[in-house]
Structures are given as C-alpha cells and as structure tokens.
Scaffold this motif. Structure first.
Motif, PDB file in Angstrom:
ATOM      1  N   PHE A   1       0.852  -1.181   0.000  1.00  0.00           N
ATOM      2  CA  PHE A   1       0.000   0.000   0.000  1.00  0.00           C
ATOM      3  C   PHE A   1       0.896   1.243   0.000  1.00  0.00           C
ATOM      4  O   PHE A   1       1.955   1.258   0.622  1.00  0.00           O
ATOM      5  N   VAL A   2       0.453   2.273  -0.701  1.00  0.00           N
ATOM      6  CA  VAL A   2       1.240   3.498  -0.839  1.00  0.00           C
ATOM      7  C   VAL A   2       0.463   4.657  -0.224  1.00  0.00           C
ATOM      8  O   VAL A   2      -0.652   4.963  -0.648  1.00  0.00           O
ATOM      9  N   LEU A   3       1.077   5.294   0.781  1.00  0.00           N
ATOM     10  CA  LEU A   3       0.465   6.400   1.499  1.00  0.00           C
ATOM     11  C   LEU A   3       1.418   7.592   1.482  1.00  0.00           C
ATOM     12  O   LEU A   3       2.570   7.471   1.071  1.00  0.00           O
ATOM     13  N   GLY A   4       0.928   8.738   1.960  1.00  0.00           N
ATOM     14  CA  GLY A   4       1.765   9.929   1.976  1.00  0.00           C
ATOM     15  C   GLY A   4       1.640  10.690   3.283  1.00  0.00           C
ATOM     16  O   GLY A   4       0.606  10.645   3.952  1.00  0.00           O
ATOM     17  N   THR A   5       2.714  11.399   3.647  1.00  0.00           N
ATOM     18  CA  THR A   5       2.712  12.297   4.798  1.00  0.00           C
ATOM     19  C   THR A   5       2.282  13.681   4.347  1.00  0.00           C
ATOM     20  O   THR A   5       2.837  14.229   3.396  1.00  0.00           O
ATOM     21  N   MET A   6       1.298  14.250   5.028  1.00  0.00           N
ATOM     22  CA  MET A   6       0.799  15.569   4.647  1.00  0.00           C
ATOM     23  C   MET A   6       1.851  16.638   4.924  1.00  0.00           C
ATOM     24  O   MET A   6       2.517  16.626   5.962  1.00  0.00           O
ATOM     25  N   ALA A   7       1.989  17.562   3.987  1.00  0.00           N
ATOM     26  CA  ALA A   7       3.007  18.604   4.079  1.00  0.00           C
ATOM     27  C   ALA A   7       2.681  19.605   5.191  1.00  0.00           C
ATOM     28  O   ALA A   7       1.540  19.712   5.653  1.00  0.00           O
ATOM     29  N   ASP A   8       3.694  20.362   5.586  1.00  0.00           N
ATOM     30  CA  ASP A   8       3.576  21.268   6.735  1.00  0.00           C
ATOM     31  C   ASP A   8       2.520  22.344   6.544  1.00  0.00           C
ATOM     32  O   ASP A   8       1.940  22.829   7.522  1.00  0.00           O
ATOM     33  N   HIS A   9       2.269  22.767   5.321  1.00  0.00           N
ATOM     34  CA  HIS A   9       1.329  23.866   5.093  1.00  0.00           C
ATOM     35  C   HIS A   9      -0.125  23.421   5.121  1.00  0.00           C
ATOM     36  O   HIS A   9      -1.030  24.269   5.072  1.00  0.00           O
ATOM     37  N   THR A  10      -0.395  22.122   5.201  1.00  0.00           N
ATOM     38  CA  THR A  10      -1.767  21.622   5.151  1.00  0.00           C
ATOM     39  C   THR A  10      -2.399  21.589   6.541  1.00  0.00           C
ATOM     40  O   THR A  10      -1.712  21.671   7.566  1.00  0.00           O
ATOM     41  N   ALA A  11      -3.723  21.431   6.567  1.00  0.00           N
ATOM     42  CA  ALA A  11      -4.447  21.404   7.844  1.00  0.00           C
ATOM     43  C   ALA A  11      -4.114  20.168   8.676  1.00  0.00           C
ATOM     44  O   ALA A  11      -4.275  20.187   9.897  1.00  0.00           O
ATOM     45  N   ASN A  12      -3.660  19.094   8.023  1.00  0.00           N
ATOM     46  CA  ASN A  12      -3.347  17.842   8.729  1.00  0.00           C
ATOM     47  C   ASN A  12      -1.857  17.516   8.637  1.00  0.00           C
ATOM     48  O   ASN A  12      -1.476  16.367   8.446  1.00  0.00           O
ATOM     49  N   ALA A  13      -1.031  18.523   8.784  1.00  0.00           N
ATOM     50  CA  ALA A  13       0.413  18.377   8.626  1.00  0.00           C
ATOM     51  C   ALA A  13       0.968  17.230   9.471  1.00  0.00           C
ATOM     52  O   ALA A  13       0.623  17.079  10.647  1.00  0.00           O
ATOM     53  N   GLY A  14       1.820  16.409   8.834  1.00  0.00           N
ATOM     54  CA  GLY A  14       2.500  15.336   9.539  1.00  0.00           C
ATOM     55  C   GLY A  14       1.730  14.039   9.648  1.00  0.00           C
ATOM     56  O   GLY A  14       2.312  13.003   9.988  1.00  0.00           O
ATOM     57  N   ARG A  15       0.453  14.056   9.336  1.00  0.00           N
ATOM     58  CA  ARG A  15      -0.340  12.830   9.405  1.00  0.00           C
ATOM     59  C   ARG A  15      -0.143  12.015   8.127  1.00  0.00           C
ATOM     60  O   ARG A  15       0.058  12.566   7.046  1.00  0.00           O
ATOM     61  N   VAL A  16      -0.231  10.702   8.280  1.00  0.00           N
ATOM     62  CA  VAL A  16      -0.021   9.792   7.150  1.00  0.00           C
ATOM     63  C   VAL A  16      -1.368   9.254   6.685  1.00  0.00           C
ATOM     64  O   VAL A  16      -2.107   8.636   7.467  1.00  0.00           O
ATOM     65  N   TYR A  17      -1.696   9.489   5.431  1.00  0.00           N
ATOM     66  CA  TYR A  17      -2.983   9.106   4.865  1.00  0.00           C
ATOM     67  C   TYR A  17      -2.806   8.473   3.488  1.00  0.00           C
ATOM     68  O   TYR A  17      -1.793   8.672   2.820  1.00  0.00           O
ATOM     69  N   PHE A  18      -3.852   7.784   3.056  1.00  0.00           N
ATOM     70  CA  PHE A  18      -4.010   7.511   1.637  1.00  0.00           C
ATOM     71  C   PHE A  18      -4.413   8.826   0.955  1.00  0.00           C
ATOM     72  O   PHE A  18      -4.978   9.716   1.597  1.00  0.00           O
ATOM     73  N   PRO A  19      -4.145   8.965  -0.339  1.00  0.00           N
ATOM     74  CA  PRO A  19      -4.656  10.141  -1.050  1.00  0.00           C
ATOM     75  C   PRO A  19      -6.170  10.236  -0.864  1.00  0.00           C
ATOM     76  O   PRO A  19      -6.907   9.282  -1.128  1.00  0.00           O
ATOM     77  N   ALA A  20      -6.628  11.368  -0.372  1.00  0.00           N
ATOM     78  CA  ALA A  20      -8.043  11.501  -0.024  1.00  0.00           C
ATOM     79  C   ALA A  20      -8.391  12.971   0.058  1.00  0.00           C
ATOM     80  O   ALA A  20      -7.512  13.839   0.115  1.00  0.00           O
ATOM     81  N   GLY A  21      -9.677  13.261   0.090  1.00  0.00           N
ATOM     82  CA  GLY A  21     -10.090  14.645   0.218  1.00  0.00           C
ATOM     83  C   GLY A  21     -11.571  14.768   0.502  1.00  0.00           C
ATOM     84  O   GLY A  21     -12.359  13.851   0.240  1.00  0.00           O
ATOM     85  N   THR A  22     -11.922  15.903   1.047  1.00  0.00           N
ATOM     86  CA  THR A  22     -13.314  16.197   1.352  1.00  0.00           C
ATOM     87  C   THR A  22     -14.092  16.444   0.065  1.00  0.00           C
ATOM     88  O   THR A  22     -13.629  17.191  -0.802  1.00  0.00           O
ATOM     89  N   PRO A  23     -15.251  15.826  -0.097  1.00  0.00           N
ATOM     90  CA  PRO A  23     -16.032  16.081  -1.315  1.00  0.00           C
ATOM     91  C   PRO A  23     -16.473  17.535  -1.409  1.00  0.00           C
ATOM     92  O   PRO A  23     -16.661  18.217  -0.394  1.00  0.00           O
TER      93      PRO A  23
END
Length: 235
Positions: free
Chosen positions: A102-124
């Motif tokens: 499985f391939v996930l990413g760490t959210m960048a510092d400028h985002t609302a969830n900085a440092g958290r590891v997620y699958f690519p996802a987003g609010t509809p």
C-alpha cells in the motif's frame, strides 16, 4: 472504535439543509478559522460537503450530503462539537502497488493535517454532485491526481469499497491497483512532488505490513490496513 464495512457500491444523495451548528455559531467559527489561517496561511475557506443518515442497505453504503464551508467543518472537528446526526464522509484511494504494497503519503507542513499519514483523499466538494448524487469515485480520482500526479491510466479501479466508519466520520476507500511495483511507484510520485511548488505531500511511504506504518497515521487508517492484511492472510 472503527468498523470496516465491505460494500458493493455507494449511493450518496445530495439533500440540502441548513446546518444549525454553522449558522448559530457563525461568529465563533469565523474567529476560529482566522486563528487557523495565522498558523497555516495556505488553507482557504472553500465550499465542501458534510453528510448525515449513514446506513448500509443490501451491501450499498448510503448517506445524504449537504453543503457547508470548510471553516464550519474545521470548527466542528476541532471543537469535537456535538454530532447531532452529522458526520464527515470522504473518499480515498487505497492505492496498492503491483507487488502488493500500500502506498500512502505524509501531509506537508502547510496543510491542515500536517504530519499525518494518509491515503490520497479529500473532502467532497459541490463539484462532485452529479444529477443529485455525490460522486465519490470522481473525488478519489481528482485527489489521486492532485496529490500524487497519477492519472487514471496509472492504475486499475477494483470492485467494491471499504468503508471505515467511526462515530463522527466515514472514510470510503476505493481499491486501486497500480501497474508499477512499489519502488518504481514511489519514485514516480516523488518525481511529481519535486516538480510541484507547494505539494500536498512531503513523503511517500510503502506499507507491506502494520510494522511499516508510522505512528503518525490515524487510527482509522490503521484499522483499514489491519483489515486488509487480515483479509489477505485469510485468502
């Protein structure tokens, strides 16, 4: 705390409503968002969709969505405000390499969830509404491209959805199988991130077992992966 449901399809209706939380606490919400922007200037108060009436019927996950703004959602989330039947239901791409990681990413510092590891996802968003229904598959495809640079030709969409359901939100994961093995897939995404001026992800992680998952991954992501690995071992 989290339950993983495997369903054949989603049926998500757009049913506009006035959200009392957003209207009754509008001034407090505006102040809260102004404080957030002082810390994270890149965040913006766009229009999003929240949901209610989550249920499973005949292996179909159903919910009703309404429109609000990101500021109201962030306040509702940060204050752990009373749900009153409202929840946050978003789509994500459970991206898996050709060789099974499985391939996930760490959210960048400028985002609302900085440092958290997620699958690519987003609010509809309201743009995901098509003929009165919310198209989470389109939302997933958009987020995959925006966050990783991958196009729909880079992976195969597999059948069904895995819905990780908690008291206040549902993560609806669509299984995606990439054509590339993990090492090549990670490098392809990293090359995209290096070209971006302000990428949403700062690091790409390949996960073959739960030991590979950083502690910064939220519990609902861990719940999904624990279920996926258990199903793989039981196959």
């Amino acid at each position: 705390m989290f339950t993983v449901h495997h369903v054949a399809a989603l049926d998500l209706a757009f049913k506009p409503m006035d959200w009392p939380f957003a209207t009754e606490r509008a001034a407090e919400i505006a102040q809260h968002f102004a404080r957030l922007k002082q810390v994270k200037p890149a965040i913006w108060n766009g229009r999003i969709l929240q949901c209610r009436n989550r249920r499973i019927e005949d292996r179909v996950y159903r919910a009703d969505y309404f429109e609000t703004d990101f500021a109201a959602f962030m306040a509702w989330r940060d204050w752990n405000a009373a749900a009153n039947g409202v929840s946050h239901c978003f789509g994500g791409g459970a991206l898996r390499s050709a060789d099974g990681a499985f391939v996930l990413g760490t959210m960048a510092d400028h985002t609302a969830n900085a440092g958290r590891v997620y699958f690519p996802a987003g609010t509809p968003e309201p743009g995901d509404i098509v003929a009165g229904r919310v198209d989470l598959a389109a939302s997933v495809a958009r987020e995959i491209t925006e966050e990783t640079g991958l196009e729909v030709t880079d992976y195969v969409v597999e059948d069904g959805w895995a819905v990780v359901e908690g008291p206040r939100f549902s993560a609806c994961y669509q299984p995606l199988r990439a054509h590339l093995p993990a090492a090549a897939l990670v490098e392809k995404i990293n090359a995209f991130l290096r070209r971006e001026t302000q990428p949403e992800l700062s690091e790409i992680i390949a996960v073959r077992n739960l030991d590979d998952l950083p502690a910064s991954a939220p519990e609902f992501v861990r719940a999904f992966l624990a279920d996926a690995f258990a199903r793989r071992e039981g196959a």
